[in-house]
Scaffold this active site. Structure first.
Site, PDB file in Angstrom:
ATOM      1  N   HIS A 193       0.889  -1.023  -0.095  1.00  0.00           N
ATOM      2  CA  HIS A 193       0.221   0.045   0.165  1.00  0.00           C
ATOM      3  C   HIS A 193       0.608   1.385  -0.101  1.00  0.00           C
ATOM      4  O   HIS A 193       0.490   2.133  -0.233  1.00  0.00           O
ATOM      5  CB  HIS A 193      -0.887  -0.271   1.060  1.00  0.00           C
TER       6      HIS A 193
ATOM      7  N   ASP B 227       0.577  -7.633   1.602  1.00  0.00           N
ATOM      8  CA  ASP B 227       0.854  -6.259   1.772  1.00  0.00           C
ATOM      9  C   ASP B 227       2.049  -6.333   1.939  1.00  0.00           C
ATOM     10  O   ASP B 227       2.734  -5.735   2.634  1.00  0.00           O
ATOM     11  CB  ASP B 227      -0.308  -5.444   2.914  1.00  0.00           C
TER      12      ASP B 227
ATOM     13  N   GLN C 258       0.586   5.284  12.445  1.00  0.00           N
ATOM     14  CA  GLN C 258       0.863   5.422  11.045  1.00  0.00           C
ATOM     15  C   GLN C 258       2.413   6.379  10.777  1.00  0.00           C
ATOM     16  O   GLN C 258       3.127   7.352  11.250  1.00  0.00           O
ATOM     17  CB  GLN C 258       0.473   7.443  10.959  1.00  0.00           C
ATOM     18  N   GLY C 259       2.588   6.313   8.711  1.00  0.00           N
ATOM     19  CA  GLY C 259       3.809   6.542   8.867  1.00  0.00           C
ATOM     20  C   GLY C 259       4.982   5.842   8.846  1.00  0.00           C
ATOM     21  O   GLY C 259       5.955   5.440   8.264  1.00  0.00           O
ATOM     22  N   ASP C 260       4.894   4.306   9.592  1.00  0.00           N
ATOM     23  CA  ASP C 260       5.693   3.494  10.268  1.00  0.00           C
ATOM     24  C   ASP C 260       5.303   2.230   9.163  1.00  0.00           C
ATOM     25  O   ASP C 260       5.976   1.618   8.944  1.00  0.00           O
ATOM     26  CB  ASP C 260       5.085   3.113  11.036  1.00  0.00           C
ATOM     27  N   SER C 261       4.410   1.936   8.662  1.00  0.00           N
ATOM     28  CA  SER C 261       3.836   0.811   6.948  1.00  0.00           C
ATOM     29  C   SER C 261       5.277   0.839   6.120  1.00  0.00           C
ATOM     30  O   SER C 261       6.221   1.530   6.137  1.00  0.00           O
ATOM     31  CB  SER C 261       2.667   1.958   6.044  1.00  0.00           C
TER      32      SER C 261
END
Length: 286
Positions: A83, A136, A230-233
């Site tokens: 993603h 993913d 958020q932002g660690d994906s």
């Protein structure tokens, strides 16, 4: 079915990337000392395989253009979340993003330490389902190799590192409180691998996506408080010195009863046809 709060996240203060921002209204309440949500600062030399994905054109230059994480599994091979490569995040297909880079060896994103390496090729798992979040993962091929000491081993199916109760570490530069406070320096949080049955109870489907044990694993704490955000994906979840997961999705950040969900690396290995017993660095996307 409502999609869960996916952790591919642009910083809400970057107006140029407004289309990629996912609302934080449902995030966990901030705590006074939380980082990566409930973690602590680390130096990248302690986890040299942790890298940042960057596009200054898309996300601005304050934090080197960081928008997701990744992990070096070969000198020229980085795994990240599928993603993170979506057009809703990047604004265009990844091969049309002129300044897509991998940043290695940089603890503080405000500095110029380490390397910024062009991405020569991107491969996104064609089986990735953006509704269920299954599959993913994506593979980035670097234009220049990293040192071999910057590469981490991957855990194959049956590895004891996947056993419930195993202590694990998750790394990233993402939201430190669940309220949009993005870290400048690399952070880590200690979590525990949870049983599939607990994860299935946490995410049975309906309001959130369902937990699918074949392609996912989850980790966190029963009482919440330590989690990716958020932002660690795309960043690494490491146990027993091996990569077991990639930050994928979850409901809020650090909430009791809502652990973080990760791409199961053994499933990615199987789909990619990679042999973990082979010399690291020989991996190529299908």
């Amino acid at each position: 079915m409502r999609r869960p709060l996916v952790r591919a996240l642009a910083r809400p203060l970057v107006l140029a990337a407004a289309a990629a921002v996912i609302p934080l209204a449902s995030a966990a309440p901030a705590t006074a000392d939380s980082v990566i949500v409930g973690g602590f600062p680390v130096d990248v030399s302690d986890s040299p395989w942790t890298v940042a994905l960057s596009s200054r054109d898309r996300f601005g230059g304050t934090r080197s253009g960081q928008f997701c994480g990744g992990v070096a599994v070969g000198p020229s091979t980085v795994l990240t979340a599928a993603h993170c490569m979506g057009e809703d995040v990047l604004g265009a297909p990844p091969d049309q993003l002129d300044d897509l880079k991998v940043i290695a060896g940089r603890t503080d994103l405000r500095t110029g330490e380490g390397q910024e390496i062009d991405v020569r090729e991107t491969w996104v798992n064609p089986g990735y389902d953006d509704v269920t979040n299954a599959g993913d993962f994506a593979v980035l091929t670097l234009a220049e190799p990293l040192p071999r000491e910057s590469v981490i081993a991957m855990a194959a199916a049956g590895d004891r590192a996947y056993e419930p109760g195993t202590s694990a570490m998750v790394y990233g530069w993402g939201d430190a409180t669940g309220g949009g406070d993005y870290a400048d320096g690399l952070r880590a949080a200690r979590v525990h691998v949870l049983s599939d049955s607990r994860c299935e109870r946490a995410y049975p489907g309906g309001g959130d996506s369902a937990y699918l044990a074949d392609s996912m694993l989850c980790a966190g704490e029963v009482l919440g408080g330590r989690d990716a955000c958020q932002g660690d994906s795309g960043g690494p979840l490491v146990a027993e010195g091996r990569l077991i997961g990639l930050v994928s999705w979850g409901s809020g950040c650090g909430r009791p009863g809502s652990p973080g969900v990760y791409t199961r690396v053994s499933d990615a290995l199987e789909k990619l046809g990679w042999d973990v017993g082979a010399a690291r660095g020989a991996h190529t996307a299908p």
